[in-house]
Design a protein around this motif. Structure first.
Motif, PDB file in Angstrom:
ATOM      1  N   VAL A 218       0.846  -1.192   0.000  1.00 25.11           N
ATOM      2  CA  VAL A 218       0.000   0.000   0.000  1.00 25.11           C
ATOM      3  C   VAL A 218       0.882   1.243   0.000  1.00 25.11           C
ATOM      4  O   VAL A 218       1.590   1.526   0.967  1.00 25.11           O
ATOM      5  N   ASN A 219       0.826   1.992  -1.087  1.00 22.52           N
ATOM      6  CA  ASN A 219       1.542   3.260  -1.199  1.00 22.52           C
ATOM      7  C   ASN A 219       0.634   4.356  -0.647  1.00 22.52           C
ATOM      8  O   ASN A 219      -0.293   4.816  -1.329  1.00 22.52           O
ATOM      9  N   ASN A 220       0.892   4.784   0.578  1.00 18.24           N
ATOM     10  CA  ASN A 220       0.004   5.730   1.235  1.00 18.24           C
ATOM     11  C   ASN A 220       0.693   7.025   1.662  1.00 18.24           C
ATOM     12  O   ASN A 220       0.026   8.027   1.877  1.00 18.24           O
ATOM     13  N   ALA A 221       2.008   7.019   1.790  1.00 14.98           N
ATOM     14  CA  ALA A 221       2.711   8.215   2.257  1.00 14.98           C
ATOM     15  C   ALA A 221       2.405   9.395   1.339  1.00 14.98           C
ATOM     16  O   ALA A 221       2.403   9.263   0.115  1.00 14.98           O
ATOM     17  N   GLY A 222       2.136  10.555   1.940  1.00 20.38           N
ATOM     18  CA  GLY A 222       1.786  11.701   1.121  1.00 20.38           C
ATOM     19  C   GLY A 222       2.171  13.028   1.753  1.00 20.38           C
ATOM     20  O   GLY A 222       2.408  13.127   2.959  1.00 20.38           O
ATOM     21  N   TYR A 223       2.222  14.040   0.897  1.00 24.90           N
ATOM     22  CA  TYR A 223       2.571  15.400   1.321  1.00 24.90           C
ATOM     23  C   TYR A 223       1.733  16.348   0.477  1.00 24.90           C
ATOM     24  O   TYR A 223       1.544  16.132  -0.726  1.00 24.90           O
ATOM     25  N   GLY A 224       1.185  17.398   1.094  1.00 22.47           N
ATOM     26  CA  GLY A 224       0.350  18.331   0.358  1.00 22.47           C
ATOM     27  C   GLY A 224       0.798  19.765   0.497  1.00 22.47           C
ATOM     28  O   GLY A 224       1.257  20.186   1.566  1.00 22.47           O
ATOM     29  N   VAL A 225       0.670  20.510  -0.583  1.00 20.37           N
ATOM     30  CA  VAL A 225       0.950  21.946  -0.587  1.00 20.37           C
ATOM     31  C   VAL A 225      -0.345  22.667  -0.941  1.00 20.37           C
ATOM     32  O   VAL A 225      -0.946  22.409  -1.987  1.00 20.37           O
ATOM     33  N   PHE A 226      -0.785  23.554  -0.050  1.00 27.78           N
ATOM     34  CA  PHE A 226      -2.030  24.306  -0.250  1.00 27.78           C
ATOM     35  C   PHE A 226      -1.648  25.745  -0.547  1.00 27.78           C
ATOM     36  O   PHE A 226      -1.494  26.568   0.357  1.00 27.78           O
ATOM     37  N   ALA A 227      -1.483  26.034  -1.827  1.00 32.45           N
ATOM     38  CA  ALA A 227      -1.047  27.364  -2.252  1.00 32.45           C
ATOM     39  C   ALA A 227      -1.292  27.491  -3.747  1.00 32.45           C
ATOM     40  O   ALA A 227      -1.334  26.490  -4.465  1.00 32.45           O
ATOM     41  N   SER A 228      -1.450  28.719  -4.206  1.00 28.69           N
ATOM     42  CA  SER A 228      -1.608  28.930  -5.641  1.00 28.69           C
ATOM     43  C   SER A 228      -0.280  28.650  -6.342  1.00 28.69           C
ATOM     44  O   SER A 228       0.760  28.503  -5.714  1.00 28.69           O
ATOM     45  N   VAL A 229      -0.331  28.626  -7.659  1.00 36.16           N
ATOM     46  CA  VAL A 229       0.832  28.182  -8.425  1.00 36.16           C
ATOM     47  C   VAL A 229       2.063  29.062  -8.190  1.00 36.16           C
ATOM     48  O   VAL A 229       3.187  28.576  -8.162  1.00 36.16           O
TER      49      VAL A 229
END
Length: 281
Positions: free
Chosen positions: A81-92
């Protein structure tokens, strides 16, 4: 039937919930995370059915070493299960170069390297299934998530190709696409200084909806984890599985709009074909 699982990103969210539920049902879990001590409470209860290792999926050498060690320690592994994640909440324009690199290295390249490291073992044992955790954002888009979408659309294209290549080897692959779910992932999203030019548009509207709680998190994380477990036991396993009312609705709308636009430009598409290969009317 008891199974053995290899799961990345198990310190919180879907990874933690999945690990807990698998152990309760009697399965074995190779759980990887940046701080293995975060699962000490589960090890105290479940003993040697829980194998843990420190893993930063952005470190290619470490990925290969940990995957090799997990197979050596546990023997056959049924599900990766590939579950590791990272998110960026910002405009381009708001996101930093470092944030862009981190989201691509984690969500896209990290998942690619885990799959590449696991495939020789899965081939040798002649069976296995890969569950790639993507999101509705792997098929549709929302303002302020451009780099997250870039990573998820990228891994979905990779996985669709891999699924076709490995099917004759007895190995399956399913892309899991959860919708918005209260797992704590949103609280961990990286942010950046807001630019007024974007704050006045769709990016700002999305930001304010998240901040004031009007961006709905309608799905049950426990039910999503159970659906992932149930999926492995099914005979009719799909390539993609949307999970959540918003995931189903938004992905369907995106696919319908793309197909309509695609068909609207058929004449132009066919106009560039060499005369010797012109399609029959």
């Amino acid at each position: 039937m008891a199974r053995t699982w290899f799961v990345t990103g198990t310190s919180s969210g879907f990874g933690r919930l999945l690990t807990e539920r698998l152990l309760v049902r009697g399965d074995r879990v190779a759980a990887t995370l940046r701080r293995p001590e975060a699962l000490d409470d589960l090890r105290a209860v479940h003993g040697d059915r829980l194998w843990t290792a420190r893993l930063d999926v952005t470190d290619t050498g470490e990925v290969r070493r940990v995957v090799d060690e997990a197979f050596a320690a546990l023997g056959a592994i049924d599900v990766v299960v590939n579950n590791a994640g990272y998110g960026v909440f910002a405009s381009v324009e708001e996101a930093s170069d470092e944030q862009v690199r981190q989201v691509i290295d984690t969500n896209l390249l990290g998942s690619v390297h885990v799959i590449r490291a696991a495939l020789p073992h899965l081939r040798a044992q002649g069976h296995g299934r890969i569950l790639q955790v993507s999101s509705a954002g792997g098929q549709t888009t929302y303002p302020n998530f451009a780099y997250y979408h870039a990573s998820k659309w990228g891994i979905e294209g990779f996985c669709e190709t891999v699924a076709r290549e490995i099917a004759p080897l007895g190995i399956g692959l399913t892309i899991v696409e959860p919708g918005a779910t209260p797992t704590g992932f949103g609280d961990a999203l990286a942010t950046a200084p807001v630019m007024p030019e974007y704050d006045r548009g769709p990016a700002g509207d999305t930001r304010r909806a998240v901040e004031d709680g009007t961006f709905p998190l309608v799905n049950d994380p426990e039910k999503i984890v159970q659906a992932m477990i149930d999926l492995v036991g099914r005979r009719d396993v799909p390539l993609r599985l949307p999970l959540g009312s918003d995931a189903y609705r938004d992905v369907r709308a995106s696919l319908a709009a793309r197909l309509a636009e695609h068909d609207a430009h058929r004449e132009i598409a066919l106009s560039v074909v060499h005369d010797d290969h012109a399609p029959a009317e």
